[in-house]
Design a protein around this motif. Structure first.
Motif, PDB file in Angstrom:
ATOM      1  N   SER A 149       0.825  -1.219   0.000  1.00 34.26           N
ATOM      2  CA  SER A 149       0.000   0.000   0.000  1.00 34.26           C
ATOM      3  C   SER A 149       0.851   1.257   0.000  1.00 34.26           C
ATOM      4  O   SER A 149       0.356   2.348  -0.274  1.00 34.26           O
ATOM      5  CB  SER A 149      -0.908   0.014   1.231  1.00 34.26           C
ATOM      6  N   ASN A 150       2.141   1.094   0.333  1.00 37.98           N
ATOM      7  CA  ASN A 150       3.081   2.207   0.490  1.00 37.98           C
ATOM      8  C   ASN A 150       2.653   3.177   1.579  1.00 37.98           C
ATOM      9  O   ASN A 150       3.016   4.359   1.568  1.00 37.98           O
ATOM     10  CB  ASN A 150       3.320   2.923  -0.846  1.00 37.98           C
ATOM     11  N   VAL A 151       1.868   2.654   2.503  1.00 41.43           N
ATOM     12  CA  VAL A 151       1.601   3.350   3.763  1.00 41.43           C
ATOM     13  C   VAL A 151       2.484   2.692   4.799  1.00 41.43           C
ATOM     14  O   VAL A 151       2.359   1.498   5.073  1.00 41.43           O
ATOM     15  CB  VAL A 151       0.116   3.236   4.170  1.00 41.43           C
ATOM     16  N   LYS A 152       3.422   3.421   5.372  1.00 37.87           N
ATOM     17  CA  LYS A 152       4.393   2.836   6.296  1.00 37.87           C
ATOM     18  C   LYS A 152       3.848   2.848   7.709  1.00 37.87           C
ATOM     19  O   LYS A 152       3.172   3.769   8.127  1.00 37.87           O
ATOM     20  CB  LYS A 152       5.718   3.589   6.228  1.00 37.87           C
ATOM     21  N   VAL A 210     -11.306  -9.550   7.474  1.00 40.44           N
ATOM     22  CA  VAL A 210     -12.423  -8.932   8.190  1.00 40.44           C
ATOM     23  C   VAL A 210     -12.181  -8.993   9.697  1.00 40.44           C
ATOM     24  O   VAL A 210     -12.433  -8.019  10.425  1.00 40.44           O
ATOM     25  CB  VAL A 210     -13.743  -9.628   7.817  1.00 40.44           C
ATOM     26  N   SER A 211     -11.668 -10.117  10.169  1.00 38.40           N
ATOM     27  CA  SER A 211     -11.382 -10.270  11.595  1.00 38.40           C
ATOM     28  C   SER A 211     -10.292  -9.300  12.045  1.00 38.40           C
ATOM     29  O   SER A 211     -10.399  -8.668  13.105  1.00 38.40           O
ATOM     30  CB  SER A 211     -10.968 -11.710  11.878  1.00 38.40           C
ATOM     31  N   LEU A 212      -9.232  -9.168  11.243  1.00 37.88           N
ATOM     32  CA  LEU A 212      -8.147  -8.241  11.577  1.00 37.88           C
ATOM     33  C   LEU A 212      -8.623  -6.795  11.543  1.00 37.88           C
ATOM     34  O   LEU A 212      -8.182  -5.960  12.332  1.00 37.88           O
ATOM     35  CB  LEU A 212      -6.986  -8.442  10.605  1.00 37.88           C
ATOM     36  N   ARG A 213      -9.548  -6.510  10.632  1.00 41.07           N
ATOM     37  CA  ARG A 213     -10.083  -5.148  10.514  1.00 41.07           C
ATOM     38  C   ARG A 213     -11.030  -4.801  11.650  1.00 41.07           C
ATOM     39  O   ARG A 213     -10.904  -3.741  12.280  1.00 41.07           O
ATOM     40  CB  ARG A 213     -10.817  -5.035   9.165  1.00 41.07           C
ATOM     41  N   ASP A 214     -11.976  -5.709  11.946  1.00 41.19           N
ATOM     42  CA  ASP A 214     -13.065  -5.369  12.849  1.00 41.19           C
ATOM     43  C   ASP A 214     -12.815  -5.791  14.297  1.00 41.19           C
ATOM     44  O   ASP A 214     -13.293  -5.129  15.218  1.00 41.19           O
ATOM     45  CB  ASP A 214     -14.362  -6.018  12.362  1.00 41.19           C
ATOM     46  N   LEU A 215     -12.112  -6.894  14.506  1.00 41.21           N
ATOM     47  CA  LEU A 215     -11.899  -7.406  15.857  1.00 41.21           C
ATOM     48  C   LEU A 215     -10.546  -6.998  16.423  1.00 41.21           C
ATOM     49  O   LEU A 215     -10.453  -6.558  17.560  1.00 41.21           O
ATOM     50  CB  LEU A 215     -12.029  -8.936  15.877  1.00 41.21           C
ATOM     51  N   TYR A 216      -9.492  -7.172  15.624  1.00 41.12           N
ATOM     52  CA  TYR A 216      -8.159  -6.839  16.125  1.00 41.12           C
ATOM     53  C   TYR A 216      -7.801  -5.388  15.840  1.00 41.12           C
ATOM     54  O   TYR A 216      -6.880  -4.831  16.440  1.00 41.12           O
ATOM     55  CB  TYR A 216      -7.112  -7.781  15.523  1.00 41.12           C
ATOM     56  N   GLU A 217      -8.497  -4.775  14.898  1.00 39.34           N
ATOM     57  CA  GLU A 217      -8.379  -3.349  14.575  1.00 39.34           C
ATOM     58  C   GLU A 217      -6.939  -2.943  14.254  1.00 39.34           C
ATOM     59  O   GLU A 217      -6.400  -1.983  14.814  1.00 39.34           O
ATOM     60  CB  GLU A 217      -8.955  -2.498  15.712  1.00 39.34           C
ATOM     61  N   VAL A 218      -6.328  -3.693  13.323  1.00 44.03           N
ATOM     62  CA  VAL A 218      -4.967  -3.373  12.904  1.00 44.03           C
ATOM     63  C   VAL A 218      -4.882  -3.078  11.410  1.00 44.03           C
ATOM     64  O   VAL A 218      -3.790  -2.915  10.868  1.00 44.03           O
ATOM     65  CB  VAL A 218      -3.977  -4.509  13.258  1.00 44.03           C
ATOM     66  N   SER A 219      -6.022  -3.012  10.743  1.00 39.10           N
ATOM     67  CA  SER A 219      -6.007  -2.641   9.334  1.00 39.10           C
ATOM     68  C   SER A 219      -6.007  -1.118   9.216  1.00 39.10           C
ATOM     69  O   SER A 219      -5.839  -0.400  10.210  1.00 39.10           O
ATOM     70  CB  SER A 219      -7.211  -3.247   8.605  1.00 39.10           C
ATOM     71  N   CYS A 220      -6.160  -0.627   8.002  1.00 35.73           N
ATOM     72  CA  CYS A 220      -6.247   0.818   7.759  1.00 35.73           C
ATOM     73  C   CYS A 220      -7.024   1.009   6.465  1.00 35.73           C
ATOM     74  O   CYS A 220      -7.228   0.057   5.704  1.00 35.73           O
ATOM     75  CB  CYS A 220      -4.855   1.452   7.680  1.00 35.73           C
ATOM     76  N   PRO A 221      -7.488   2.230   6.159  1.00 33.12           N
ATOM     77  CA  PRO A 221      -8.308   2.434   4.964  1.00 33.12           C
ATOM     78  C   PRO A 221      -7.649   1.968   3.675  1.00 33.12           C
ATOM     79  O   PRO A 221      -8.327   1.433   2.784  1.00 33.12           O
ATOM     80  CB  PRO A 221      -8.542   3.956   4.958  1.00 33.12           C
ATOM     81  N   GLU A 222      -6.344   2.161   3.563  1.00 38.22           N
ATOM     82  CA  GLU A 222      -5.663   1.773   2.324  1.00 38.22           C
ATOM     83  C   GLU A 222      -5.661   0.257   2.127  1.00 38.22           C
ATOM     84  O   GLU A 222      -5.873  -0.239   1.014  1.00 38.22           O
ATOM     85  CB  GLU A 222      -4.229   2.310   2.318  1.00 38.22           C
ATOM     86  N   LEU A 223      -5.401  -0.499   3.196  1.00 41.31           N
ATOM     87  CA  LEU A 223      -5.426  -1.959   3.092  1.00 41.31           C
ATOM     88  C   LEU A 223      -6.834  -2.450   2.782  1.00 41.31           C
ATOM     89  O   LEU A 223      -7.020  -3.359   1.953  1.00 41.31           O
ATOM     90  CB  LEU A 223      -4.918  -2.588   4.389  1.00 41.31           C
ATOM     91  N   ASP A 224      -7.833  -1.864   3.445  1.00 39.73           N
ATOM     92  CA  ASP A 224      -9.221  -2.244   3.172  1.00 39.73           C
ATOM     93  C   ASP A 224      -9.581  -1.961   1.720  1.00 39.73           C
ATOM     94  O   ASP A 224     -10.264  -2.762   1.066  1.00 39.73           O
ATOM     95  CB  ASP A 224     -10.168  -1.484   4.096  1.00 39.73           C
ATOM     96  N   GLU A 225      -9.125  -0.837   1.209  1.00 39.96           N
ATOM     97  CA  GLU A 225      -9.402  -0.471  -0.180  1.00 39.96           C
ATOM     98  C   GLU A 225      -8.804  -1.493  -1.146  1.00 39.96           C
ATOM     99  O   GLU A 225      -9.461  -1.926  -2.101  1.00 39.96           O
ATOM    100  CB  GLU A 225      -8.832   0.925  -0.466  1.00 39.96           C
TER     101      GLU A 225
END
Length: 394
Positions: free
Chosen positions: A227-230, A314-329
């Motif tokens: 994603s080139n988001v560091k 989905v689990s990492l995004r919603d439960l562990y909350e370690v994703s970000c908008p760029e990865l989700d996109e």
């Protein structure tokens, strides 16, 4: 797709950089790969399973004894300055300590824990593993340092012992309480395979990656999209989640979340509190997904593997909350792109990469769709598994 610099070219570049920096040719060298984790995220420090694959992005280290009591190490990586450090060889009376620049702490930590005597040497390190990309650039540097020291001293370590030494170096000198996955796969990777690691027993199982029943004539590959988001995991986010997991295990009365189950979690939900409950729910379900993913590969059920990868994200995004908008996109883009079985964020999170299981023949079109639809600039690689760390004949 990104053209990856070949290992021979990377070694040549490192040799030339050493000669320019130190005025002579290196004698010994080593390489260690980065990794992508196919599934099993944030389970390693919970005694769970992980399923990484070594990838053809490498850290390379070359050097030689210099006949002094000094160790001099330089790098061309995009790291904090200065890019050359010099210090006395470690001893019981004069042990190494952390300091600036931070990049050197990964090397110092390995030197500190290496159990054999080391004389003064010069070395140069070069790497094409993206920094902060979630592809384990830090473990790659640690493992290449230890492999280089093996070449320099003629003292070989067992692979598991080497991985544990490098993990300890990251704990004590980089202040990052990482699990064992990154160092294990950098040491133990196998070509065209991934490695199932039991992070409790440290037992491993090599799983060959092949096409599925529905794709007899079409091989598969793993598409890694940066994603080139560091991200920086040295803040509070990673230690906080680790602490949440340990708290969940304690309240559930188990040694680690490896021993927990969904029923116990739900029964203790109020006592755990919503945040700790969600962390535990991710880990317990992710450990289960990891073992199911290996079975899917062994039975050549690629659609099932893809489904598990999406569930993991989905689990990492919603439960562990370690994703970000760029990865989700990026995951959202792959979900509607033909030729993709499944995808998920990979690595610690808060940026970095996604990994997608794709039909190899359609990879160029998938990359084109990502570049066309991603709101930022992505870097795309198509990988198959490679062998782990080794010495290099110069």
């Amino acid at each position: 797709m990104e053209v990856v610099e070949s290992l021979p070219d990377l070694v040549l570049k490192c040799k030339n950089a050493f000669a320019k920096e130190f005025g002579c040719d290196p004698i010994v060298g080593a390489k260690a790969p980065g990794r992508v984790n196919i599934i099993g995220e944030h389970t390693d420090y919970n005694d769970g399973y992980v399923f990484p694959m070594a990838i053809p992005l490498y850290s390379v280290m070359v050097g030689r004894y210099n006949g002094t009591s000094k160790i001099r190490i330089a790098t061309s990586a995009e790291v904090d300055n200065p890019k050359r450090v010099e210090f006395d060889t470690p001893s019981k009376e004069n042990p190494l300590t952390q300091g600036e620049p931070k990049w050197a702490n990964y090397v110092k930590g390995v030197l500190h824990h290496f159990s054999h005597d080391i004389s003064g040497f010069d070395a140069f390190i070069i790497s094409n593993v993206p920094l902060g990309g979630g592809l384990s650039s830090s473990a790659s540097v640690e493992v290449v340092t230890c492999t280089f020291l093996e070449a320099l001293t003629g003292k070989s370590l067992l692979l598991a012992d080497k991985a544990l030494l490098c993990q300890k170096a990251e704990h004590t000198f980089a202040n990052m309480p990482c699990g064992i996955m990154d160092q294990f796969i950098s040491c133990m990777g196998k070509a065209n395979s991934a490695l199932l690691i039991d992070c409790r027993s440290l037992e491993t199982k090599t799983v060959t990656l092949e096409g599925g029943k529905s794709d007899v004539d079409d091989s598969v590959a793993f598409l890694v999209v940066n994603s080139n988001v560091k991200h920086q995991l040295s803040g509070s986010e990673y230690p906080q989640r680790r602490g949440d997991c340990f708290k969940a295990a304690e309240l559930l009365g188990v040694k680690s979340l490896r021993d927990a189950n969904m029923t116990a979690l739900r029964d203790k939900r109020d006592e755990l509190g919503e945040r700790v409950y969600k962390r535990g729910l991710h880990v317990v379900s992710e450990i289960e997904r990891c073992t199911k993913a290996v079975k899917a590969i062994e039975e050549r059920q690629l659609e099932e593997l893809g489904r598990l990868m999406y569930q993991s994200h989905v689990s990492l995004r919603d439960l562990y909350e370690v994703s970000c908008p760029e990865l989700d996109e990026l995951v959202d883009i792959t979900m509607i792109t033909p030729g993709v079985y499944g995808s998920r964020m990979t690595g610690g999170g808060f940026g970095g990469c996604i990994v997608a299981l794709v039909k190899a023949s359609q990879a160029p079109k998938i990359v084109e769709e990502i570049h066309k639809n991603y709101s930022k600039k992505a870097t795309c690689y198509v990988f198959n598994g490679v062998d782990g760390a080794s010495q290099i004949q110069l």
